[in-house]
Write a protein that holds these residues in place. Structure first.
Motif, PDB file in Angstrom:
ATOM      1  N   MET B   1      27.410  34.497  10.558  1.00 42.48           N
ATOM      2  CA  MET B   1      26.538  33.825   9.576  1.00 42.48           C
ATOM      3  C   MET B   1      26.615  34.537   8.222  1.00 42.48           C
ATOM      4  SD  MET B   1      22.540  32.845   9.874  1.00 42.48           S
ATOM      5  CE  MET B   1      22.712  32.121  11.502  1.00 42.48           C
ATOM      6  N   ASP B   2      26.596  33.757   7.181  1.00 42.23           N
ATOM      7  CA  ASP B   2      26.699  34.299   5.829  1.00 42.23           C
ATOM      8  C   ASP B   2      25.352  34.802   5.339  1.00 42.23           C
ATOM      9  OD1 ASP B   2      29.277  34.177   5.161  1.00 42.23           O
ATOM     10  OD2 ASP B   2      29.169  32.292   4.050  1.00 42.23           O
ATOM     11  N   ASP B   3      25.388  35.828   4.492  1.00 41.42           N
ATOM     12  CA  ASP B   3      24.121  36.268   3.931  1.00 41.42           C
ATOM     13  C   ASP B   3      24.025  35.775   2.493  1.00 41.42           C
ATOM     14  OD1 ASP B   3      25.350  38.419   2.353  1.00 41.42           O
ATOM     15  OD2 ASP B   3      23.406  39.402   2.487  1.00 41.42           O
ATOM     16  N   GLN B   4      24.542  34.583   2.250  1.00 36.41           N
ATOM     17  CA  GLN B   4      24.462  34.030   0.901  1.00 36.41           C
ATOM     18  C   GLN B   4      24.222  32.524   0.912  1.00 36.41           C
ATOM     19  OE1 GLN B   4      28.202  34.862  -0.952  1.00 36.41           O
ATOM     20  NE2 GLN B   4      29.285  33.271   0.157  1.00 36.41           N
ATOM     21  N   ILE B   5      23.841  32.042  -0.269  1.00 40.07           N
ATOM     22  CA  ILE B   5      23.587  30.615  -0.442  1.00 40.07           C
ATOM     23  C   ILE B   5      24.504  30.121  -1.550  1.00 40.07           C
ATOM     24  CG2 ILE B   5      21.898  28.997  -1.423  1.00 40.07           C
ATOM     25  CD1 ILE B   5      19.775  30.695   0.056  1.00 40.07           C
ATOM     26  N   LYS B   7      25.398  26.697  -3.890  1.00 42.38           N
ATOM     27  CA  LYS B   7      24.956  25.352  -4.286  1.00 42.38           C
ATOM     28  C   LYS B   7      25.856  24.854  -5.394  1.00 42.38           C
ATOM     29  CE  LYS B   7      21.214  24.954  -1.973  1.00 42.38           C
ATOM     30  NZ  LYS B   7      20.858  23.772  -1.236  1.00 42.38           N
ATOM     31  N   LEU B  99      21.895  39.038  -5.721  1.00 44.62           N
ATOM     32  CA  LEU B  99      22.756  38.747  -6.868  1.00 44.62           C
ATOM     33  C   LEU B  99      22.873  37.237  -7.042  1.00 44.62           C
ATOM     34  CD1 LEU B  99      24.961  39.607  -9.018  1.00 44.62           C
ATOM     35  CD2 LEU B  99      26.621  39.425  -7.160  1.00 44.62           C
ATOM     36  N   SER B 118      23.485  36.001  -3.259  1.00 42.15           N
ATOM     37  CA  SER B 118      23.923  36.803  -2.117  1.00 42.15           C
ATOM     38  C   SER B 118      23.164  38.119  -2.032  1.00 42.15           C
ATOM     39  CB  SER B 118      25.421  37.076  -2.226  1.00 42.15           C
ATOM     40  OG  SER B 118      25.704  37.684  -3.472  1.00 42.15           O
ATOM     41  N   PHE B 120      21.088  38.851   0.815  1.00 42.48           N
ATOM     42  CA  PHE B 120      19.835  38.702   1.566  1.00 42.48           C
ATOM     43  C   PHE B 120      19.726  39.685   2.726  1.00 42.48           C
ATOM     44  CE2 PHE B 120      20.281  34.593  -0.523  1.00 42.48           C
ATOM     45  CZ  PHE B 120      19.042  34.511  -1.125  1.00 42.48           C
ATOM     46  N   ALA B 121      20.865  40.312   3.059  1.00 41.27           N
ATOM     47  CA  ALA B 121      20.844  41.290   4.150  1.00 41.27           C
ATOM     48  C   ALA B 121      19.886  42.433   3.858  1.00 41.27           C
ATOM     49  CB  ALA B 121      22.253  41.831   4.376  1.00 41.27           C
ATOM     50  N   SER B 122      19.646  42.688   2.565  1.00 46.17           N
ATOM     51  CA  SER B 122      18.797  43.826   2.221  1.00 46.17           C
ATOM     52  C   SER B 122      17.308  43.487   2.252  1.00 46.17           C
ATOM     53  CB  SER B 122      19.172  44.344   0.832  1.00 46.17           C
ATOM     54  OG  SER B 122      18.862  43.383  -0.141  1.00 46.17           O
ATOM     55  N   VAL B 123      16.983  42.223   2.492  1.00 50.83           N
ATOM     56  CA  VAL B 123      15.571  41.837   2.491  1.00 50.83           C
ATOM     57  C   VAL B 123      14.995  41.997   3.902  1.00 50.83           C
ATOM     58  CG1 VAL B 123      13.923  40.022   1.934  1.00 50.83           C
ATOM     59  CG2 VAL B 123      16.090  40.144   0.689  1.00 50.83           C
ATOM     60  N   PRO B 124      13.999  42.867   4.077  1.00 45.89           N
ATOM     61  CA  PRO B 124      13.439  43.062   5.414  1.00 45.89           C
ATOM     62  C   PRO B 124      12.765  41.791   5.934  1.00 45.89           C
ATOM     63  CG  PRO B 124      12.675  44.756   3.894  1.00 45.89           C
ATOM     64  CD  PRO B 124      13.342  43.692   3.071  1.00 45.89           C
ATOM     65  N   ALA B 125      12.812  41.632   7.242  1.00 47.97           N
ATOM     66  CA  ALA B 125      12.285  40.423   7.868  1.00 47.97           C
ATOM     67  C   ALA B 125      10.823  40.149   7.504  1.00 47.97           C
ATOM     68  CB  ALA B 125      12.452  40.516   9.373  1.00 47.97           C
ATOM     69  N   ARG B 128      10.369  38.448   4.210  1.00 44.70           N
ATOM     70  CA  ARG B 128      10.815  37.059   4.156  1.00 44.70           C
ATOM     71  C   ARG B 128       9.721  36.126   4.639  1.00 44.70           C
ATOM     72  NH1 ARG B 128      14.854  38.953   7.203  1.00 44.70           N
ATOM     73  NH2 ARG B 128      14.318  37.322   8.655  1.00 44.70           N
TER      74      ARG B 128
END
Lengths: 118, 154
Positions: B1-5, B7, B99, B118, B120-125, B128
Motif C-alpha cells: 500500500m502506498d503512503d501517498q495520495i 489527484k 509533502l 506523501s 503519511f507514514a510519519s503520522v501516528p495512528a 489520524r
C-alpha cells in the motif's frame, strides 16, 4: 531538519503502533505474501507458512516478527504450537485516513477549479 | 500500500493562470480557505489562519520547498493533532509533516494539475483518528461551500 523529523518513526507506548512501522512492514514482497496467505482468515503455523515457500523457517519467523511489531499479525496458541493470524485493523485505519485526506483534496481542488475557470 | 495520495484534475485555464492561483499568496488563500500573512518564498515558512467557519483558530503552516514557474510548486506542512478549539495547539515543532506537490502540465484545453501528498507514514495512528473526528463539523461546512460555488457557476 524538517526532513529528518519527517522520517523519524514515532511510537507512543500503549497506543497503536506508528504508521511508519506498518508501511515499513508492508514494504517487502515476502511479508506481503505472508499477509496474503493470512488474509484468508485462518491462523497458520510457522511450519505451514514455510511450506510452499522458498524460505527457511528462520526467515519466515523473522518476517512474522516484523509484521507482529507493526501490529499486523498476532500470535495465538493452538495446542502446543503457536499460530499467527492477521489483524486487519492497522490496514483499515490507514485506508480510512488516506480516503479522508483524499476527500479533503477533492473539495479543495473543486474550489480551485471554480476559482481559475470563472 | 502506498503512503501517498495522487489527484489529477483538468482545468480549463492556461498554466500561467493556474500558477498564479497556486503561488500568489492571496489567490491561494482564497480557494484554499486560509488567510496568509505574506507571499510564498522558497525555503521560508508560510503561515496563516484557516478561514473555514469554526476553524478560524487553526493555523496553517507550510515550508515552501520548490517554485519552478508554471511547472512545480511544493511545500511540506505540519499535520494537526486536534482541530477542536479546546485542545488545539499552534506549536507544530513536534508535528509530523507531509509533502505536497503541485505539478502543472499544459494541455490542449488548459492545464492538467496533479497533486501528490506523501509522507503519511510519519503520522501516528492516534493523531489520524483524532484529526478526522475534529473535522466532522468542517465537512458539512465544506459541502455547503461547494454547493455555493456550483450554484454560482450554474
Amino acid at each position: 531538519m524538517q526532513r529528518e523529523r519527517k522520517r523519524r518513526p514515532v511510537r507512543e507506548p500503549g497506543r497503536t503502533p506508528a504508521q511508519a512501522l506498518v508501511f515499513a512492514a508492508l514494504g517487502d514482497e515476502t511479508r506481503l505474501t505472508l499477509i496474503a496467505r493470512l488474509a484468508r482468515g485462518q491462523s497458520e503455523s510457522i511450519a505451514h507458512l514455510t511450506r510452499g515457500s522458498r524460505l527457511t523457517r528462520q526467515a519466515v519467523t523473522k518476517h512474522l516478527r516484523v509484521l507482529q511489531r507493526a501490529g499486523l499479525v498476532r500470535s495465538v496458541r493452538a495446542g502446543r504450537e503457536s499460530h499467527f493470524e492477521l489483524d486487519p485493523r492497522p490496514l483499515k485505519e490507514m485506508e480510512e485516513y488516506l480516503s479522508f485526506v483524499s476527500r479533503e483534496w477533492d473539495k479543495s481542488l473543486e474550489r480551485l477549479k471554480a476559482f481559475v475557470e470563472k | 500500500m502506498d503512503d501517498q495520495i495522487i489527484k489529477s484534475i483538468e482545468l480549463k485555464a492556461p498554466p500561467a493562470r493556474v500558477w498564479r492561483a497556486l503561488t500568489d499568496w492571496r489567490e491561494f488563500g482564497e480557494w484554499f480557505h486560509v488567510k496568509l500573512e505574506g507571499p510564498f518564498a522558497v525555503g521560508q515558512v508560510s503561515r496563516g489562519h484557516i478561514t473555514h467557519p469554526g476553524f478560524e483558530h487553526v493555523v496553517w503552516e507550510a515550508l515552501i520547498e520548490k517554485m519552478e514557474s508554471e511547472r512545480l510548486f511544493s511545500y511540506t506542512w505540519a499535520q494537526i493533532e486536534f482541530h477542536d478549539k479546546e485542545r488545539y495547539s499552534p506549536d507544530y515543532s513536534q508535528a509530523p509533516r507531509t509533502l505536497v506537490e503541485f505539478h502543472l502540465e499544459k494541455t490542449a484545453s488548459g492545464t492538467l494539475l496533479t497533486v501528490t501528498e506523501s509522507g503519511f507514514a510519519s503520522v501516528p495512528a492516534g493523531w489520524r483518528e483524532r484529526a478526522q473526528r475534529g473535522n466532522e463539523g468542517g465537512w458539512a461546512q465544506q459541502m455547503k461551500n461547494i454547493e455555493g460555488y456550483l450554484a454560482e457557476r450554474a
